[in-house]
Design a protein around this motif. Structure first.
Motif, PDB file in Angstrom:
ATOM      1  N   SER A 319       0.780  -1.241   0.182  1.00 34.03           N
ATOM      2  CA  SER A 319      -0.077   0.067  -0.023  1.00 34.03           C
ATOM      3  C   SER A 319       0.771   1.100   0.008  1.00 34.03           C
ATOM      4  N   GLU A 320       0.297   2.379  -0.675  1.00 35.22           N
ATOM      5  CA  GLU A 320       1.194   3.460  -1.002  1.00 35.22           C
ATOM      6  C   GLU A 320       1.173   4.185   0.391  1.00 35.22           C
ATOM      7  N   ASN A 321       0.270   4.157   1.071  1.00 35.03           N
ATOM      8  CA  ASN A 321      -0.273   5.239   2.321  1.00 35.03           C
ATOM      9  C   ASN A 321      -1.135   4.429   2.963  1.00 35.03           C
ATOM     10  N   PHE A 322      -1.361   5.291   4.289  1.00 36.95           N
ATOM     11  CA  PHE A 322      -2.493   4.759   5.309  1.00 36.95           C
ATOM     12  C   PHE A 322      -3.706   4.481   4.713  1.00 36.95           C
ATOM     13  N   LYS A 323      -4.014   5.871   3.844  1.00 34.85           N
ATOM     14  CA  LYS A 323      -5.498   5.798   3.274  1.00 34.85           C
ATOM     15  C   LYS A 323      -5.919   4.719   2.325  1.00 34.85           C
ATOM     16  N   GLU A 324      -4.801   4.197   1.793  1.00 33.21           N
ATOM     17  CA  GLU A 324      -4.957   3.045   0.952  1.00 33.21           C
ATOM     18  C   GLU A 324      -5.249   1.920   1.781  1.00 33.21           C
ATOM     19  N   ALA A 325      -4.234   1.740   2.640  1.00 27.44           N
ATOM     20  CA  ALA A 325      -4.026   0.459   3.707  1.00 27.44           C
ATOM     21  C   ALA A 325      -5.498   0.238   4.273  1.00 27.44           C
ATOM     22  N   HIS A 326      -6.011   1.402   4.621  1.00 21.72           N
ATOM     23  CA  HIS A 326      -7.208   1.341   5.434  1.00 21.72           C
ATOM     24  C   HIS A 326      -8.445   1.395   4.688  1.00 21.72           C
ATOM     25  N   GLY A 327      -8.441   1.883   3.607  1.00 22.28           N
ATOM     26  CA  GLY A 327      -9.635   2.011   2.558  1.00 22.28           C
ATOM     27  C   GLY A 327     -10.484   0.706   2.526  1.00 22.28           C
ATOM     28  N   ILE A 328     -11.763   0.835   1.896  1.00 18.58           N
ATOM     29  CA  ILE A 328     -12.554  -0.166   1.623  1.00 18.58           C
ATOM     30  C   ILE A 328     -12.299  -0.885   0.200  1.00 18.58           C
ATOM     31  N   HIS A 329     -11.671   0.225  -0.860  1.00 17.57           N
ATOM     32  CA  HIS A 329     -11.749  -0.080  -2.068  1.00 17.57           C
ATOM     33  C   HIS A 329     -10.925  -1.208  -2.499  1.00 17.57           C
ATOM     34  N   GLN A 330      -9.875  -1.470  -1.486  1.00 14.29           N
ATOM     35  CA  GLN A 330      -8.858  -2.791  -1.917  1.00 14.29           C
ATOM     36  C   GLN A 330      -9.529  -4.179  -1.817  1.00 14.29           C
ATOM     37  N   TRP A 331     -10.689  -4.012  -1.199  1.00 17.78           N
ATOM     38  CA  TRP A 331     -11.226  -5.431  -0.833  1.00 17.78           C
ATOM     39  C   TRP A 331     -12.135  -6.012  -2.067  1.00 17.78           C
ATOM     40  N   TRP A 332     -12.025  -5.080  -3.216  1.00 19.27           N
ATOM     41  CA  TRP A 332     -12.719  -5.800  -4.606  1.00 19.27           C
ATOM     42  C   TRP A 332     -11.637  -5.339  -5.579  1.00 19.27           C
ATOM     43  N   GLN A 333     -10.599  -5.277  -5.411  1.00 21.94           N
ATOM     44  CA  GLN A 333      -9.466  -5.205  -6.350  1.00 21.94           C
ATOM     45  C   GLN A 333      -9.074  -6.627  -6.965  1.00 21.94           C
ATOM     46  N   GLN A 334      -8.707  -6.719  -8.097  1.00 26.81           N
ATOM     47  CA  GLN A 334      -8.400  -7.944  -8.549  1.00 26.81           C
ATOM     48  C   GLN A 334      -6.637  -8.127  -8.656  1.00 26.81           C
ATOM     49  N   HIS A 335      -6.314  -8.981  -7.835  1.00 27.20           N
ATOM     50  CA  HIS A 335      -4.949  -9.440  -7.673  1.00 27.20           C
ATOM     51  C   HIS A 335      -4.639 -10.767  -7.207  1.00 27.20           C
ATOM     52  N   PHE A 336      -3.352 -10.926  -6.742  1.00 36.01           N
ATOM     53  CA  PHE A 336      -3.304 -12.664  -6.161  1.00 36.01           C
ATOM     54  C   PHE A 336      -2.164 -12.437  -5.008  1.00 36.01           C
ATOM     55  N   ARG A 337      -2.495 -11.568  -4.157  1.00 31.73           N
ATOM     56  CA  ARG A 337      -1.701 -11.330  -3.101  1.00 31.73           C
ATOM     57  C   ARG A 337      -2.374 -11.492  -1.811  1.00 31.73           C
ATOM     58  N   TRP A 338      -3.712 -12.262  -1.875  1.00 29.31           N
ATOM     59  CA  TRP A 338      -4.560 -12.611  -0.786  1.00 29.31           C
ATOM     60  C   TRP A 338      -4.062 -13.704  -0.078  1.00 29.31           C
ATOM     61  N   ARG A 339      -4.053 -13.441   1.324  1.00 30.15           N
ATOM     62  CA  ARG A 339      -3.731 -15.130   2.128  1.00 30.15           C
ATOM     63  C   ARG A 339      -4.828 -15.121   3.139  1.00 30.15           C
ATOM     64  N   SER A 340      -5.423 -16.170   3.124  1.00 31.24           N
ATOM     65  CA  SER A 340      -6.661 -16.632   3.886  1.00 31.24           C
ATOM     66  C   SER A 340      -6.647 -17.764   4.762  1.00 31.24           C
ATOM     67  N   MET A 341      -6.947 -17.576   5.990  1.00 26.12           N
ATOM     68  CA  MET A 341      -6.669 -18.831   7.001  1.00 26.12           C
ATOM     69  C   MET A 341      -7.974 -18.855   8.050  1.00 26.12           C
ATOM     70  N   LEU A 342      -8.044 -19.853   8.331  1.00 27.57           N
ATOM     71  CA  LEU A 342      -9.452 -20.119   9.469  1.00 27.57           C
ATOM     72  C   LEU A 342      -8.808 -20.006  10.750  1.00 27.57           C
ATOM     73  N   TYR A 343      -9.005 -19.305  11.613  1.00 36.24           N
ATOM     74  CA  TYR A 343      -8.440 -19.499  12.923  1.00 36.24           C
ATOM     75  C   TYR A 343      -9.408 -19.878  13.937  1.00 36.24           C
ATOM     76  N   LYS A 344      -9.513 -21.131  14.715  1.00 41.94           N
ATOM     77  CA  LYS A 344     -10.516 -21.498  15.570  1.00 41.94           C
ATOM     78  C   LYS A 344     -10.000 -21.817  16.724  1.00 41.94           C
ATOM     79  N   PHE A 345     -10.675 -21.096  17.712  1.00 43.05           N
ATOM     80  CA  PHE A 345     -10.339 -21.480  19.248  1.00 43.05           C
ATOM     81  C   PHE A 345     -10.615 -23.075  19.608  1.00 43.05           C
ATOM     82  N   ASN A 346      -9.589 -23.397  20.303  1.00 39.65           N
ATOM     83  CA  ASN A 346      -9.797 -24.837  20.684  1.00 39.65           C
ATOM     84  C   ASN A 346      -9.919 -24.843  22.128  1.00 39.65           C
TER      85      ASN A 346
END
Length: 346
Positions: A319-346
């Motif tokens: 991200s270029e700046n805080f506004k971009e890192a915190h913004g909502i627009h990033q969550w529908w952008q098309q790229h392949f830098r996503w990392r997803s994981m399920l975290y479950k309390f045991n």
């Protein structure tokens, strides 16, 4: 430039309009983020109308493009701002009958802080959030009433919650309270505030970061044991009750407001299988030092931002700046830098 970011045909996820698939997690995330953006633009439209009566409304395309309609607007009692909205699905795309999960009948979305005439009231709520008092605000009371009434009308499987930043905290708190009533709602949290020091952002050395987290866990677990919070009946333990609820969480490591969720979940997963240290970590992950101090003096000791379970997606694209890192627009952008994981309390 700011106006362009408000226009759906310029900045929205146009690539999904003719190929939307409810089974696709990226598609669902993009849709819900668009509805949250719609609430923000709805409030900006309201402010423009107070200055210019014939101001063109920019908000409707953000939900109409996905076949939703605006059912109800949530209005703050103190400054008359629009802080949330209830969107009703008019009809689903052709994939509806093959979809898992089933599309919702209603999505209740909450915006984040806006730098405008509502900033004063928004900042007051941010301060309440920092001091764990958001639940006592009139805005949250109205929000939860809307969630409760909608769920009681159509059932929990037909209602989704969503929010960005301050709005994510509203959605998280509403979802937690509904779980107390045994109603599990699908929930989307974009850049939710983590109310503690952003160690993930502050410390770059991995060994030092790990040591700081272990020391913090030992301190919190020791304090919990000293004030008799170390063992609870599972049926009365809210953290255990909440563990069956899995909100979708979206965070950016360059955003100091939400980045600590990365360290919170990853450290907990790393420690859980470590014998005695794992048991200590399972206790420590329930508390903040502030909540422990409050519990020691007989006050409410529930840290509202800590979650036992989450499906977390991290945006690793720089991200270029805080506004971009915190913004909502990033969550529908098309790229392949996503990392997803399920975290479950045991």
């Amino acid at each position: 430039m700011e106006i362009q970011r408000e226009l759906f045909h310029v900045s929205g996820p146009l690539h999904l309009l003719n190929s939307f698939d409810w089974r696709n997690t990226f598609h669902r995330r993009s849709l819900v983020a668009s509805l949250v953006q719609g609430v923000k633009i709805l409030e900006k439209d309201r402010q423009r109308r107070s200055i210019q009566q014939d101001a063109h409304a920019h908000a409707p395309p953000w939900w109409e493009g996905f076949h939703f309609q605006l059912s109800h607007v949530l209005v703050d009692d103190k400054d008359s701002s629009y802080f949330g909205a209830i969107f009703e699905l008019k009809y689903a795309h052709p994939f509806f009958y093959q979809s898992t999960p089933t599309p919702p009948k209603y999505v209740i979305a909450f915006r984040g802080t806006i730098k405008s005439t509502t900033r004063s009231e928004d900042m007051k709520l941010n301060i309440k959030l920092i001091f764990n008092k958001l639940e006592k605000s009139s805005r949250f009371h109205k929000a939860f009433e809307a969630v409760w009434n909608t769920v009681m009308t159509v059932g929990p499987t037909n209602v989704w919650l969503a929010g960005h930043s301050l709005g994510a905290s509203m959605a998280m708190l509403a979802g937690r309270n509904m779980m107390k009533a045994q109603c599990k709602l699908e929930t989307y949290l974009f850049n939710p505030p983590f109310l503690s020091l952003p160690i993930e952002k502050m410390i770059k050395n991995q060994t030092l970061k790990h040591g700081v987290r272990i020391a913090g866990s030992l301190l919190k677990a020791g304090t919990a044991k000293a004030i008799n919070l170390y063992r609870k009946d599972p049926e009365e333990d809210l953290f255990v009750v909440l563990s069956d609820w899995t909100p979708y969480m979206f965070v950016n490591p360059s955003d100091p407001i939400c980045a600590e969720y990365i360290g919170y979940f990853e450290h907990r997963m790393k420690m859980e299988g470590s014998g005695r240290i794992g048991r200590i970590e399972r206790t420590a992950s329930r508390y903040t030092m502030r909540s422990l101090v409050s519990g020691a003096v007989g006050r409410d000791s529930e840290p509202l931002h800590l979650l036992p379970t989450a499906y977390m997606t991290v945006n690793n694209r720089p991200s270029e700046n805080f506004k971009e890192a915190h913004g909502i627009h990033q969550w529908w952008q098309q790229h392949f830098r996503w990392r997803s994981m399920l975290y479950k309390f045991n």
